[in-house]
Design a protein around this motif. Structure first.
Motif, PDB file in Angstrom:
ATOM      1  N   GLY A  29       0.843  -1.199   0.000  1.00  0.00           N
ATOM      2  CA  GLY A  29       0.000   0.000   0.000  1.00  0.00           C
ATOM      3  C   GLY A  29       0.875   1.244   0.000  1.00  0.00           C
ATOM      4  O   GLY A  29       0.861   2.025  -0.936  1.00  0.00           O
ATOM      5  N   HIS A  30       1.653   1.414   1.074  1.00  0.00           N
ATOM      6  CA  HIS A  30       2.592   2.550   1.140  1.00  0.00           C
ATOM      7  C   HIS A  30       3.681   2.344   0.076  1.00  0.00           C
ATOM      8  O   HIS A  30       3.936   3.224  -0.751  1.00  0.00           O
ATOM      9  CB  HIS A  30       3.166   2.627   2.543  1.00  0.00           C
ATOM     10  N   THR A  31       4.342   1.172   0.115  1.00  0.00           N
ATOM     11  CA  THR A  31       5.107   0.693  -1.046  1.00  0.00           C
ATOM     12  C   THR A  31       4.562  -0.691  -1.380  1.00  0.00           C
ATOM     13  O   THR A  31       3.885  -1.310  -0.559  1.00  0.00           O
ATOM     14  CB  THR A  31       6.626   0.584  -0.753  1.00  0.00           C
ATOM     15  N   LEU A  32       4.894  -1.176  -2.563  1.00  0.00           N
ATOM     16  CA  LEU A  32       4.350  -2.482  -2.972  1.00  0.00           C
ATOM     17  C   LEU A  32       4.993  -3.623  -2.209  1.00  0.00           C
ATOM     18  O   LEU A  32       4.381  -4.663  -1.991  1.00  0.00           O
ATOM     19  CB  LEU A  32       4.530  -2.671  -4.478  1.00  0.00           C
ATOM     20  N   GLY A  46      -0.024   5.031   6.402  1.00  0.00           N
ATOM     21  CA  GLY A  46       0.899   5.611   5.434  1.00  0.00           C
ATOM     22  C   GLY A  46       0.185   6.105   4.184  1.00  0.00           C
ATOM     23  O   GLY A  46      -0.917   5.675   3.870  1.00  0.00           O
ATOM     24  N   ARG A  47       0.851   7.010   3.506  1.00  0.00           N
ATOM     25  CA  ARG A  47       0.329   7.476   2.221  1.00  0.00           C
ATOM     26  C   ARG A  47       0.479   6.372   1.177  1.00  0.00           C
ATOM     27  O   ARG A  47       1.349   5.523   1.274  1.00  0.00           O
ATOM     28  CB  ARG A  47       1.114   8.701   1.740  1.00  0.00           C
ATOM     29  N   LEU A  48      -0.374   6.445   0.159  1.00  0.00           N
ATOM     30  CA  LEU A  48      -0.347   5.429  -0.899  1.00  0.00           C
ATOM     31  C   LEU A  48       0.609   5.867  -2.004  1.00  0.00           C
ATOM     32  O   LEU A  48       0.178   6.455  -2.984  1.00  0.00           O
ATOM     33  CB  LEU A  48      -1.755   5.243  -1.468  1.00  0.00           C
ATOM     34  N   PHE A  49       1.894   5.590  -1.826  1.00  0.00           N
ATOM     35  CA  PHE A  49       2.853   5.969  -2.857  1.00  0.00           C
ATOM     36  C   PHE A  49       2.875   4.979  -4.013  1.00  0.00           C
ATOM     37  O   PHE A  49       3.089   5.353  -5.150  1.00  0.00           O
ATOM     38  CB  PHE A  49       4.258   6.101  -2.261  1.00  0.00           C
TER      39      PHE A  49
END
Ligand code: ZN
Ligand code: FE
Length: 246
Positions: free
Chosen positions: A117-120, A145-148
């Motif tokens: 989600g935040h990173t894959l 976390g943000r969805l980067f």
């Protein structure tokens, strides 16, 4: 500092709002360093206590979690465990981990969960023997976390899964974002008494300069709007609102 069956956690403030967590096993003398975004800060915190860094545990590749990996490794000989999927993304990688892997941490065993989600490739380390989850930038106190890299659906599922851990599980997140998160929670859930109470407690803690982590899964279920979202669409709408909330 939290003591649980000879486990001691130390929050090492780093960069602007990161915590590098030290997990020390007093029985074996083993020290794990979680997400060393600043190598000098991690090394001096370990040395101050007369410990040595034996193991580095990385949750995801972002530089505020990995920029110090090579320095700590070079100074201590610690071995590095990190998401296999993010092998090429930072310097100092040793052992790749994915869903279902187990890694010894002192006398305990961490189970690896993939929580994209935040990173894959983001992973969490779950240590049931001491009731601990090292959650990186997936779950924050009252936030997430943000969805980067990932989709709202992926992050929703990752959070729901963490939310199913036993309520007394303590989640160690990697940033001091709690005050801003609880303000947002109070904004979106103005009638939630647990959120109102948490806001007062966190305002007092931050005014006194105290660390607001770890948080318990039970408290997150009661106050974290992102865990409380009913479905991926509701989650996505909340995440978008938080991204622009001031
Ligand atoms: Zn990150
Ligand atoms: Fe981060």
């Amino acid at each position: 500092m939290v003591m649980a069956s000879a486990a001691e956690f130390v929050a090492v403030p780093a960069l602007s709002d990161n915590y590098i967590w030290l997990l020390h096993d007093w029985d074996s003398g083993h020290t794990a360093v979680v997400d060393p975004g600043d190598g000098a800060a991690a090394l001096s915190a370990v040395a101050e206590r007369g410990w040595t860094a034996d193991q580095l545990l990385v949750t995801h590749w972002h530089p505020d979690h990995t920029a110090g990996v090579a320095q700590v490794k070079a100074a201590s000989g610690a071995e590095v465990w990190a998401p296999a999927a993010e092998r090429a993304k930072f310097v100092g990688f040793d052992h790749g981990l994915g869903e279902g892997d187990r890694v010894a941490v002192g006398r305990w065993t961490a189970e690896v969960w993939e929580v994209p989600g935040h990173t894959l490739g983001h992973i969490a380390y779950i240590l049931p023997e001491i009731g601990v989850a090292l959650v990186g930038d997936t779950l924050f106190a009252c936030g997430c976390g943000r969805l980067f890299e990932g989709t709202p659906e992926q992050m929703f599922r990752s959070l729901q899964r963490l939310g199913e851990l036993p309520g007394e599980t303590l989640a160690y997140a990697a940033h001091e974002y709690t005050l801003s998160n609880v303000r947002f929670a109070a904004h979106v859930e103005p009638a939630n008494a647990a959120v109102a109470e948490r806001l007062r407690a966190v305002e007092a803690a931050r005014a006194a300069g105290r660390v607001t982590l770890p948080t318990s899964i039970a408290e997150e279920r009661a106050t974290n709007p992102f865990l409380r979202a009913a479905n991926p669409d509701e989650f996505a709408a909340l995440r978008a609102r938080k991204d622009s909330f001031r």
